[in-house]
Design a protein around this motif. Sequence first.
Motif, PDB file in Angstrom:
ATOM      1  N   GLU A 170       0.838  -1.208   0.000  1.00 12.65           N
ATOM      2  CA  GLU A 170       0.000   0.000   0.000  1.00 12.65           C
ATOM      3  C   GLU A 170       0.866   1.248   0.000  1.00 12.65           C
ATOM      4  OE1 GLU A 170      -2.442  -0.468   3.411  1.00 12.65           O
ATOM      5  OE2 GLU A 170      -3.894  -1.801   2.418  1.00 12.65           O
ATOM      6  N   ARG A 178      -0.576   6.524 -12.586  1.00 19.11           N
ATOM      7  CA  ARG A 178       0.020   7.425 -11.603  1.00 19.11           C
ATOM      8  C   ARG A 178      -0.396   8.862 -11.889  1.00 19.11           C
ATOM      9  NH1 ARG A 178       5.246   6.013 -13.883  1.00 19.11           N
ATOM     10  NH2 ARG A 178       5.769   5.123 -11.865  1.00 19.11           N
ATOM     11  N   SER A 217       2.328   1.656  -3.380  1.00 20.82           N
ATOM     12  CA  SER A 217       1.274   2.094  -4.297  1.00 20.82           C
ATOM     13  C   SER A 217       1.043   3.593  -4.191  1.00 20.82           C
ATOM     14  CB  SER A 217      -0.021   1.328  -3.995  1.00 20.82           C
ATOM     15  OG  SER A 217      -1.080   1.785  -4.811  1.00 20.82           O
ATOM     16  N   HIS A 261       3.776   5.330  -5.958  1.00 25.62           N
ATOM     17  CA  HIS A 261       3.569   5.221  -7.393  1.00 25.62           C
ATOM     18  C   HIS A 261       2.530   6.231  -7.886  1.00 25.62           C
ATOM     19  CE1 HIS A 261       2.945   3.375 -11.325  1.00 25.62           C
ATOM     20  NE2 HIS A 261       1.647   3.342 -11.069  1.00 25.62           N
ATOM     21  N   LYS A 262       1.423   6.338  -7.158  1.00 23.03           N
ATOM     22  CA  LYS A 262       0.363   7.264  -7.573  1.00 23.03           C
ATOM     23  C   LYS A 262       0.818   8.721  -7.506  1.00 23.03           C
ATOM     24  CE  LYS A 262      -3.453   4.200  -6.330  1.00 23.03           C
ATOM     25  NZ  LYS A 262      -4.598   3.968  -5.417  1.00 23.03           N
ATOM     26  N   PHE A 322       3.982  -1.660 -10.516  1.00 23.73           N
ATOM     27  CA  PHE A 322       2.673  -1.141 -10.942  1.00 23.73           C
ATOM     28  C   PHE A 322       2.733  -0.708 -12.403  1.00 23.73           C
ATOM     29  CE2 PHE A 322       3.527  -0.028  -6.495  1.00 23.73           C
ATOM     30  CZ  PHE A 322       2.525  -0.732  -5.861  1.00 23.73           C
TER      31      PHE A 322
END
Length: 326
Positions: A186, A261, A189, A192-193, A256
Amino acid sequence: MLEPLGVDEATFAVYHALLNHPDSTPEQIAALVDRSADEVEELMDKLRRLGLLVPTWTNPDGEHAVHPRVGLTGLAERRRTELNKALGELKEAEASAEMIAEQYNELLTSRSSGDVEVLKGRANASRRIEELALKAKDTFWGLVPAHFDDAVPKSERSPDFELLGRGIKMRTVYLQSMTASKPAVEYASTMHKLGGEVRVTPTLPMRLLIFDQEIAIMPMDPDSPTAGAVIHRTPAVVSVALALFDAYWSRATEMFDPEDREETPLTPHESEVLRLLAGGAKDEQVARLLGISLRTARRITANLSERLDAASRFELGVAAAKRGWV
């Protein structure tokens, strides 16, 4: 054989002659030992200093050689006392030398120069890395071989998120084992976003952080995380660090989809470089106007071209204009 007691061969010869011929004059002793009278007088003086030739109790003007059991044994005891004292002084000197060596070692391990900083202890290293992170301008690359429970900051205000929020381009390689941890995935992630690039690989050689492709941070001892860190600014060392990072980055696996993103904002330097390039400025002019090195100016341009998939300055300008960046 009596040299350790300070009695050489010539001195012993005179001593032996005095023991066997106690009433002899120096001239007679000289004849017995086949030496000159002056030499014998000097050797007799040495015997007096050693305590082997002493005044006679019954004749204050006379002298006699001390019995070997008394004289030589006493001389050996005196010599032993001197040696013990010297040994004690030697031990003290060794202790002092060790202390000086340790102090010098402390100096070496805490010394800072223009190109290298050595930071002892995890706390000192962490504080300095945080300080350098605040000064980061463009990029932050990292190899993070820690166990997944240690790889993810516990605080919601992660320094990684703050760097991404400032528009710093981040690339991080974690161990594949971190994917077994839901919190770790998480966290990655979220990175990455926010625009960070995250990859994983089965093994990593050591922890390595690189700021702006100009500063490389390595552990003082890869096998001891608490030992501290070494910060390098030497171009040769940084180049080796970048090559090491690139080697692992190129073999690592994306965690990912790169398209999934948020758009990473430009850094102030990137915005100014785009503005100047759009106005027709060359790399040399960009470097001079922004007060940065030519190498840094070219690196920012190369990063922007890679980010916007531009093969030329013209394509870079067109792609930047489409996004409203210029």
